[in-house]
Design an enzyme around this catalytic site. Structure first.
Site, PDB file in Angstrom:
ATOM      1  N   ARG A   1      -3.311   6.783   0.513  1.00  0.00           N
ATOM      2  CA  ARG A   1      -3.795   8.045   1.087  1.00  0.00           C
ATOM      3  C   ARG A   1      -2.829   8.769   2.012  1.00  0.00           C
ATOM      4  NH1 ARG A   1      -9.146   5.300   2.938  1.00  0.00           N
ATOM      5  NH2 ARG A   1      -7.617   3.622   2.881  1.00  0.00           N
TER       6      ARG A   1
ATOM      7  N   ARG B   1       0.830  -1.219   0.000  1.00  0.00           N
ATOM      8  CA  ARG B   1       0.000   0.000   0.000  1.00  0.00           C
ATOM      9  C   ARG B   1       0.854   1.255   0.000  1.00  0.00           C
ATOM     10  NH1 ARG B   1      -5.483  -0.327   0.930  1.00  0.00           N
ATOM     11  NH2 ARG B   1      -6.170  -2.461   0.741  1.00  0.00           N
TER      12      ARG B   1
ATOM     13  N   ARG C   1      -6.727  12.407  -5.627  1.00  0.00           N
ATOM     14  CA  ARG C   1      -7.938  11.739  -5.149  1.00  0.00           C
ATOM     15  C   ARG C   1      -9.054  12.750  -4.863  1.00  0.00           C
ATOM     16  NH1 ARG C   1     -11.653   9.498  -3.755  1.00  0.00           N
ATOM     17  NH2 ARG C   1     -11.935   7.740  -2.352  1.00  0.00           N
TER      18      ARG C   1
ATOM     19  N   ASP D   1      -6.707  -2.725  -7.497  1.00  0.00           N
ATOM     20  CA  ASP D   1      -7.230  -3.292  -6.256  1.00  0.00           C
ATOM     21  C   ASP D   1      -7.398  -4.798  -6.453  1.00  0.00           C
ATOM     22  OD1 ASP D   1      -8.365  -2.454  -3.526  1.00  0.00           O
ATOM     23  OD2 ASP D   1      -9.809  -3.906  -4.277  1.00  0.00           O
TER      24      ASP D   1
ATOM     25  N   TYR E   1     -14.754 -11.701  -0.201  1.00  0.00           N
ATOM     26  CA  TYR E   1     -15.532 -10.520  -0.629  1.00  0.00           C
ATOM     27  C   TYR E   1     -16.770 -10.929  -1.417  1.00  0.00           C
ATOM     28  CZ  TYR E   1     -11.999  -7.300   1.050  1.00  0.00           C
ATOM     29  OH  TYR E   1     -11.165  -6.584   1.862  1.00  0.00           O
TER      30      TYR E   1
HETATM   31  O1  CP3 Z   1      -0.038  -1.488  -2.549  1.00  0.00           O
HETATM   32  C1  CP3 Z   1      -0.274  -0.551  -3.340  1.00  0.00           C
HETATM   33  O2  CP3 Z   1       0.147   0.609  -3.166  1.00  0.00           O
HETATM   34  C2  CP3 Z   1      -1.009  -0.870  -4.612  1.00  0.00           C
HETATM   35  C3  CP3 Z   1      -2.408  -0.700  -4.593  1.00  0.00           C
HETATM   36  C4  CP3 Z   1      -3.343  -1.594  -3.820  1.00  0.00           C
HETATM   37  C5  CP3 Z   1      -4.647  -1.157  -3.447  1.00  0.00           C
HETATM   38  N1  CP3 Z   1      -5.313  -2.218  -2.922  1.00  0.00           N
HETATM   39  C6  CP3 Z   1      -5.172   0.206  -3.672  1.00  0.00           C
HETATM   40  C7  CP3 Z   1      -6.277   0.683  -2.832  1.00  0.00           C
HETATM   41  C8  CP3 Z   1      -3.230  -2.936  -3.428  1.00  0.00           C
HETATM   42  C9  CP3 Z   1      -2.057  -3.893  -3.548  1.00  0.00           C
HETATM   43  C10 CP3 Z   1      -4.493  -3.314  -2.878  1.00  0.00           C
HETATM   44  C11 CP3 Z   1      -4.789  -4.678  -2.407  1.00  0.00           C
HETATM   45  C12 CP3 Z   1      -5.966  -4.898  -1.575  1.00  0.00           C
HETATM   46  N2  CP3 Z   1      -7.201  -4.304  -1.662  1.00  0.00           N
HETATM   47  C13 CP3 Z   1      -6.034  -5.890  -0.579  1.00  0.00           C
HETATM   48  C14 CP3 Z   1      -4.903  -6.819  -0.208  1.00  0.00           C
HETATM   49  C15 CP3 Z   1      -3.930  -6.161   0.685  1.00  0.00           C
HETATM   50  C16 CP3 Z   1      -4.450  -5.842   2.058  1.00  0.00           C
HETATM   51  O3  CP3 Z   1      -4.542  -4.658   2.368  1.00  0.00           O
HETATM   52  O4  CP3 Z   1      -4.755  -6.795   2.808  1.00  0.00           O
HETATM   53  C17 CP3 Z   1      -7.310  -5.849  -0.014  1.00  0.00           C
HETATM   54  C18 CP3 Z   1      -7.834  -6.711   1.109  1.00  0.00           C
HETATM   55  C19 CP3 Z   1      -8.040  -4.845  -0.708  1.00  0.00           C
HETATM   56  C20 CP3 Z   1      -9.453  -4.457  -0.474  1.00  0.00           C
HETATM   57  C21 CP3 Z   1      -9.605  -2.990  -0.201  1.00  0.00           C
HETATM   58  N3  CP3 Z   1      -9.510  -2.027  -1.171  1.00  0.00           N
HETATM   59  C22 CP3 Z   1      -9.893  -2.362   1.021  1.00  0.00           C
HETATM   60  C23 CP3 Z   1     -10.090  -3.084   2.334  1.00  0.00           C
HETATM   61  C24 CP3 Z   1      -9.944  -0.970   0.781  1.00  0.00           C
HETATM   62  C25 CP3 Z   1     -10.337   0.141   1.710  1.00  0.00           C
HETATM   63  C26 CP3 Z   1      -9.592   0.324   2.907  1.00  0.00           C
HETATM   64  C27 CP3 Z   1      -8.124   0.669   2.703  1.00  0.00           C
HETATM   65  O5  CP3 Z   1      -7.290  -0.052   3.245  1.00  0.00           O
HETATM   66  O6  CP3 Z   1      -7.819   1.651   2.024  1.00  0.00           O
HETATM   67  C28 CP3 Z   1      -9.674  -0.779  -0.606  1.00  0.00           C
HETATM   68  C29 CP3 Z   1      -9.622   0.483  -1.346  1.00  0.00           C
HETATM   69  C30 CP3 Z   1      -8.250   0.846  -1.815  1.00  0.00           C
HETATM   70  N4  CP3 Z   1      -7.451   0.033  -2.551  1.00  0.00           N
HETATM   71  C31 CP3 Z   1      -7.585   2.091  -1.593  1.00  0.00           C
HETATM   72  C32 CP3 Z   1      -6.335   1.992  -2.239  1.00  0.00           C
HETATM   73  C33 CP3 Z   1      -5.291   3.058  -2.353  1.00  0.00           C
HETATM   74  C34 CP3 Z   1      -8.155   3.324  -0.859  1.00  0.00           C
HETATM   75  C35 CP3 Z   1      -9.054   3.988  -1.819  1.00  0.00           C
HETATM   76  C36 CP3 Z   1      -9.253   5.446  -1.597  1.00  0.00           C
HETATM   77  O7  CP3 Z   1      -8.394   6.265  -2.019  1.00  0.00           O
HETATM   78  O8  CP3 Z   1     -10.327   5.765  -1.083  1.00  0.00           O
END
Ligand code: CP3
Length: 351
Positions: A28, A24, A37, A73, A148
């Site tokens: 943010r 990640r 964003r 994602d 999910y």
């Molecule tokens: O790692 C990176 O920088 C690459 C981008 C990336 C995102 N999601 C962008 C994202 C990666 C590798 C993921 C994987 C992901 N997404 C996982 C596996 C890794 C982990 O965290 O366990 C999971 C479970 C998700 C599901 C998901 N997507 C959640 C739970 C959320 C919201 C909460 C959070 O942690 O931000 C997202 C949305 C998401 N995916 C955001 C980002 C940058 C936030 C979106 C925003 O800007 O509002």
């Protein structure tokens, strides 16, 4: 041509210093991400090749990390399977899958057509990045994606999923079979588009006991990893909140095991270091405490874990409230970890 530290660490070669990237890392906590964003939804950012490429490169440009992970994602490949998904902020599935009809309605995928925006973003990132910076593609593990699809959104401990696993093991088997095929297609397509390494995120790995995991989940995950491994791309396998399954994951076909902060990385390395590189595993919450604690945690990790085959990372994703100074302190501590540390690399930015 300089090969990336990440690829060399995966082969457990001796290196001038350890590679470092963060799960990640594009998110943010970065002011430049928040600025973008402010103008676009997450779905719009991840749905546009130029914007997704810019976001992918942001943390690499700012911190000189050794790898970029494509901005997408785990839900990004689901529309290719006919699944309606929105983000609030995590994935929300319009019609959760709870029966045979839902599973049979999933569309078949192939590597030629799955998630075209993610694939094009990888190609754009690969041309923008210097050879020495690795590009990482990723997917969710079949079980984590199923979590999910069945639950409908992220939920504390996923009770609907666990009830489904208990009541309908045959249907779960069928769903995981479909997902393992589609996720293999997806990773193969990402590798062809330029991903040097792929990571499988099994974020909800720990929900089942080991016996149920062996029976219900393992065969599908193993099959997916085998199919992807046949292309020769190195595989990082990440499991979260599952200390009771680390031994079982260490029997799966992958090159790197990535674990969260609940697991002692040095003892894992002493058990599996002959077969796997290891990745991790600073507690992301420690970074909230500021640069001092972040530096101390990093130095402690470097001290305990042998450099050979160690990729420095967090135990889970960077939290949105993380101060930039903590990430800087972490990266600096890794760079200073060896007198022979490489200097800043030339970086060709795409804007
Ligand atoms: O790692 C990176 O920088 C690459 C981008 C990336 C995102 N999601 C962008 C994202 C990666 C590798 C993921 C994987 C992901 N997404 C996982 C596996 C890794 C982990 O965290 O366990 C999971 C479970 C998700 C599901 C998901 N997507 C959640 C739970 C959320 C919201 C909460 C959070 O942690 O931000 C997202 C949305 C998401 N995916 C955001 C980002 C940058 C936030 C979106 C925003 O800007 O509002």
């Amino acid at each position: 041509m300089t090969e990336s530290l990440l690829l060399r660490a995966i082969r457990r070669e001796p290196l001038p210093r350890r590679p470092v990237w963060l799960m990640r890392q594009a998110g943010r906590y970065l002011p430049e991400y928040r600025a973008l964003r402010g103008k676009h939804s997450f779905a719009a950012l991840a749905g546009d090749v130029d914007l997704a490429t810019r976001v992918t490169l942001m943390p690499v440009e700012r911190f000189g990390l050794d790898a970029a992970i494509v901005f997408a994602d785990i839900a990004s490949p689901l529309p290719a399977m006919g699944v309606d998904v929105t983000f609030d902020p995590g994935p929300v599935i319009a019609r959760p899958i709870r029966d045979q009809a839902g599973i049979e309605a999933l569309a078949d995928t192939d590597p030629e057509s799955i998630a075209p925006v993610v694939i094009a973003t990888l190609s754009a990132c690969r041309s923008a990045l210097p050879r020495g910076t690795a590009l990482i593609g990723f997917c969710g593990a079949p079980w984590t994606i199923a979590a999910y699809l069945i639950e409908g959104s992220g939920a504390r401990e996923f009770p609907t999923l666990r009830a489904f696993a208990a009541a309908r093991p045959g249907l779960l088997h069928r769903l995981l079979e479909r997902l393992s095929k589609s996720m293999a297609d997806y990773l193969i397509a990402q590798h062809r588009a330029g991903a040097d390494v792929v990571q499988v995120f099994d974020s909800w790995a720990g929900l089942l006991c080991r016996e149920d995991w062996e029976r219900l989940v393992r065969p599908h995950l193993a099959r997916m990893l085998e199919e992807v491994g046949a292309t020769g791309v190195p595989r990082i396998l990440f499991l979260q909140n599952a200390p009771h399954l680390v031994g079982a994951y260490a029997q799966l076909p992958a090159e790197v095991l990535s674990v969260d902060w609940r697991v002692d990385l040095a003892s894992l390395q002493s058990r599996v270091g002959g077969r796997f590189a290891v990745q991790g595993n600073i507690d992301p919450a420690v970074l909230l405490a500021g640069p001092g604690p972040a530096r101390a945690a990093t130095l402690g990790l470097l001290d305990r874990v042998d450099a050979a085959g160690h990729i420095v990372n967090l135990g889970h994703g960077v939290l949105p409230e993380t101060p930039l100074g903590s990430v800087e302190a972490l990266v600096e501590a890794v760079h200073a970890g060896s007198a022979a540390a490489a200097g800043p690399r030339p970086f060709r930015s795409v804007t």
